[in-house]
Scaffold this motif. Sequence first.
Motif, short mmCIF file in Angstrom:
data_model
loop_
_atom_site.label_atom_id
_atom_site.label_comp_id
_atom_site.label_asym_id
_atom_site.label_seq_id
_atom_site.Cartn_x
_atom_site.Cartn_y
_atom_site.Cartn_z
N GLU A 94 0.83 -1.21 0.00
CA GLU A 94 0.00 0.00 0.00
C GLU A 94 0.86 1.26 0.00
OE1 GLU A 94 -2.26 -3.43 1.59
OE2 GLU A 94 -0.29 -2.56 2.03
N ALA A 95 1.97 1.22 0.75
CA ALA A 95 2.86 2.38 0.81
C ALA A 95 3.51 2.66 -0.53
CB ALA A 95 3.92 2.17 1.88
N VAL A 96 3.98 1.62 -1.19
CA VAL A 96 4.61 1.80 -2.50
C VAL A 96 3.59 2.29 -3.52
CG1 VAL A 96 5.76 0.62 -4.41
CG2 VAL A 96 6.42 0.09 -2.06
N ALA A 97 2.41 1.73 -3.48
CA ALA A 97 1.35 2.13 -4.43
C ALA A 97 0.97 3.59 -4.26
CB ALA A 97 0.12 1.25 -4.24
N VAL A 101 5.55 9.66 -7.29
CA VAL A 101 6.75 10.12 -8.00
C VAL A 101 7.58 8.91 -8.41
CG1 VAL A 101 6.76 12.28 -6.71
CG2 VAL A 101 8.10 10.34 -5.87
N PRO A 102 8.57 9.08 -9.30
CA PRO A 102 9.41 7.94 -9.68
C PRO A 102 10.02 7.25 -8.46
CG PRO A 102 9.81 9.78 -11.14
CD PRO A 102 8.92 10.30 -10.06
N HIS A 103 10.09 5.94 -8.50
CA HIS A 103 10.63 5.18 -7.38
C HIS A 103 11.33 3.93 -7.91
CE1 HIS A 103 6.39 4.11 -8.03
NE2 HIS A 103 6.75 2.86 -7.76
N CYS A 104 12.25 3.41 -7.11
CA CYS A 104 13.05 2.27 -7.53
C CYS A 104 13.56 1.52 -6.31
CB CYS A 104 14.23 2.72 -8.40
SG CYS A 104 15.50 3.66 -7.50
N LEU A 124 6.64 -6.88 -7.41
CA LEU A 124 7.50 -6.70 -8.59
C LEU A 124 6.92 -5.73 -9.62
CD1 LEU A 124 10.13 -7.47 -9.96
CD2 LEU A 124 8.97 -9.46 -10.94
N PRO A 125 5.62 -5.73 -9.89
CA PRO A 125 5.10 -4.80 -10.91
C PRO A 125 5.36 -3.33 -10.60
CG PRO A 125 3.48 -6.50 -10.45
CD PRO A 125 4.56 -6.65 -9.43
N TYR A 126 5.51 -3.00 -9.32
CA TYR A 126 5.75 -1.61 -8.94
C TYR A 126 7.18 -1.15 -9.26
CZ TYR A 126 1.38 -2.00 -6.32
OH TYR A 126 0.07 -2.19 -5.96
N PHE A 127 8.08 -2.12 -9.53
CA PHE A 127 9.49 -1.77 -9.72
C PHE A 127 10.07 -2.34 -11.01
CE2 PHE A 127 8.83 -1.78 -5.08
CZ PHE A 127 9.23 -0.48 -4.79
N ALA A 128 9.24 -2.79 -11.90
CA ALA A 128 9.73 -3.39 -13.14
C ALA A 128 10.63 -2.42 -13.90
CB ALA A 128 8.56 -3.82 -14.02
N GLY A 129 11.84 -2.85 -14.22
CA GLY A 129 12.79 -2.01 -14.94
C GLY A 129 13.50 -0.99 -14.09
N ARG A 130 13.21 -0.99 -12.79
CA ARG A 130 13.82 -0.01 -11.89
C ARG A 130 14.38 -0.68 -10.64
NH1 ARG A 130 9.46 2.43 -10.41
NH2 ARG A 130 8.08 1.42 -11.91
N ILE A 131 15.08 -1.79 -10.87
CA ILE A 131 15.75 -2.52 -9.79
C ILE A 131 17.25 -2.42 -10.01
CG2 ILE A 131 16.18 -4.81 -8.83
CD1 ILE A 131 13.24 -5.47 -9.47
N PHE A 132 17.96 -1.91 -9.02
CA PHE A 132 19.40 -1.69 -9.13
C PHE A 132 20.12 -2.49 -8.05
CE2 PHE A 132 17.24 2.06 -10.75
CZ PHE A 132 17.83 2.22 -12.00
N SER A 133 20.92 -3.45 -8.49
CA SER A 133 21.75 -4.24 -7.58
C SER A 133 23.16 -3.67 -7.57
CB SER A 133 21.80 -5.70 -8.04
OG SER A 133 22.84 -6.40 -7.37
N ALA A 134 23.68 -3.39 -6.38
CA ALA A 134 25.03 -2.85 -6.28
C ALA A 134 26.06 -3.82 -6.85
CB ALA A 134 25.36 -2.53 -4.82
N LEU A 135 25.74 -5.11 -6.84
CA LEU A 135 26.66 -6.12 -7.36
C LEU A 135 26.76 -6.07 -8.87
CD1 LEU A 135 25.46 -9.08 -5.12
CD2 LEU A 135 27.66 -7.91 -4.92
#
Length: 238
Positions: A94-97, A101-104, A124-135
Motif C-alpha cells: 500500500e505504501a509503494v502504491a 513520483v518515480p521510485h526504484c 515486482l510490478p511496482y518496480f519493473a525495470g527499476r531494480i538496481f543491484s550494487a553487485l
Amino acid sequence: MPQPDLVIFDCDGVLVDSEIVAARVEAELLTMAGYEISAEELAETYAGLTFKDIMMRVEEKSSIPFQASLIDRAEDLVDRKLRSDVRAIDGAREAVAAVTVPHCVCSNSRSERIEFMLEKVQLLPYFAGRIFSALEIPSKKTKPAPDVFLFAAEKLNAKPANTFVIEDSVHGVHGARTAGMRVIGFTGAGHSYPGHADALTEAGAETVIRRWAELKSVIAALSEWSADAREICVATRD
C-alpha cells in the motif's frame, strides 16, 4: 506541495522481511565454521552488508580464516530459505502504491534474488525495470559505498539532494547520506532491535518510521520543510 525527484527503497528488511531469514542461515554457517554468533547479533551488527563483506569483517575481527566456498554455500541456502519463507512487510504494498513520483529499488542483493522475492510478495510490478543491484552496476561497489544510489539517480534523472531513501540498516544510511540523499529510517521488520531507531538517526536518517502507513505524510512533511528552509535562506540573503 514540493515533490521529490525520486524515492529509493532498500529491499531486504524494508519491502520484504528477509534480513532475519538470511541472518539465521548465515549465523549458523559462521558458527559451524568456528565463529559463534546469533542471528540477532548478526542482524544488528551486519544488516545491509553482503555475506562476503560480513565474512571479511568477521575474519578481520576474529582472525579465523574462512573458506571462500562458504560464500556460495550461504547464497544457495539463503535463496532456498527465502523462496519458501519470505513475506512482505505489513503495509509495504500500500505504501509503494501511494508513491506517485518515480521510485526504484537499490539493494546489495543480486537482482535475481530481489526479483523473485518481490514477485513472491506481489511487489515486482511496482518496480519493473527499476531494480538496481550494487553487485551489478559498473563499479560493483556495495553499500555502504554510495555508488548504487548515485547510479540509480543518474539513470532516472534525479538530483541526489531531492531524492529520499528508505533504509533499515546503518550501512545503508551511511551510503545514502554519502550520496547526498535524504534518508528515512525504517524499523518495521523482524530483525529490528532495541535502539535500532537511535542507531539509524545517529547514522544520518532525518527521521525513522516503524509503520508503512506513516511514509506518505513523512515524505510530504520533509519535502515541505526543505522548501521552507530554502525560502528562509533566500530571505536571509536578501
